[in-house]
Scaffold this motif. Structure first.
Motif, PDB file in Angstrom:
ATOM      1  N   VAL A   1      -6.544  -5.637  43.158  1.00 43.97           N
ATOM      2  CA  VAL A   1      -7.179  -4.700  44.093  1.00 43.97           C
ATOM      3  C   VAL A   1      -6.236  -4.396  45.251  1.00 43.97           C
TER       4      VAL A   1
ATOM      5  N   LYS B   1      -9.186   5.524  41.058  1.00 45.78           N
ATOM      6  CA  LYS B   1      -9.064   4.110  40.700  1.00 45.78           C
ATOM      7  C   LYS B   1      -9.656   3.230  41.799  1.00 45.78           C
TER       8      LYS B   1
ATOM      9  N   CYS C   1     -13.274   0.984  41.286  1.00 48.78           N
ATOM     10  CA  CYS C   1     -12.557  -0.258  41.005  1.00 48.78           C
ATOM     11  C   CYS C   1     -13.545  -1.353  40.601  1.00 48.78           C
TER      12      CYS C   1
END
Length: 110
Positions: free
Chosen positions: A76, A64, A68
């Motif tokens: 984030v 991930k 991203c």
């Protein structure tokens, strides 16, 4: 004296920073760089890999984070915090497993 900042701080860098623009930036900032030459080990090194590089490698295990595409900073930061929490918990469990014994602990590692 404790807490006194040196007039010309020495920065220890590995061979990845052994190029002229890096030396120029250090000189502009008034720092002296002890840079390892390519093919030889760094002057000061904690282990085979620098701790920061090792920590980044642990973070790269989380897909991930590598892929991203989120634009919101809060999301984030959440994924970074979650990955770091998982890394720290895993390190603590691994350390406890090798150093401590307790009742009901299985012989196999989790």
């Amino acid at each position: 004296m404790v807490g006194v900042v040196p007039t010309q701080p020495v920065v220890h860098l590995d061979a990845g920073y052994d190029y002229q623009p890096c030396r120029q930036v250090l000189a502009e900032r008034g720092m002296l760089g002890e840079i390892a030459t390519r093919g030889q080990p760094a002057p000061i090194q904690a282990s085979r890999r620098w701790p920061v590089e090792r920590t980044h490698a642990w973070g790269n295990q989380y897909g991930k984070l590598r892929w991203c595409t989120e634009r919101r900073r809060l999301v984030v930061e959440f994924w970074l915090a979650l990955a770091n929490a998982a890394i720290v918990c895993g390190r603590l469990v691994r350390r406890a497993w090798t150093q401590y014994r307790w009742e009901g602990r299985s012989r196999r590692r989790p």
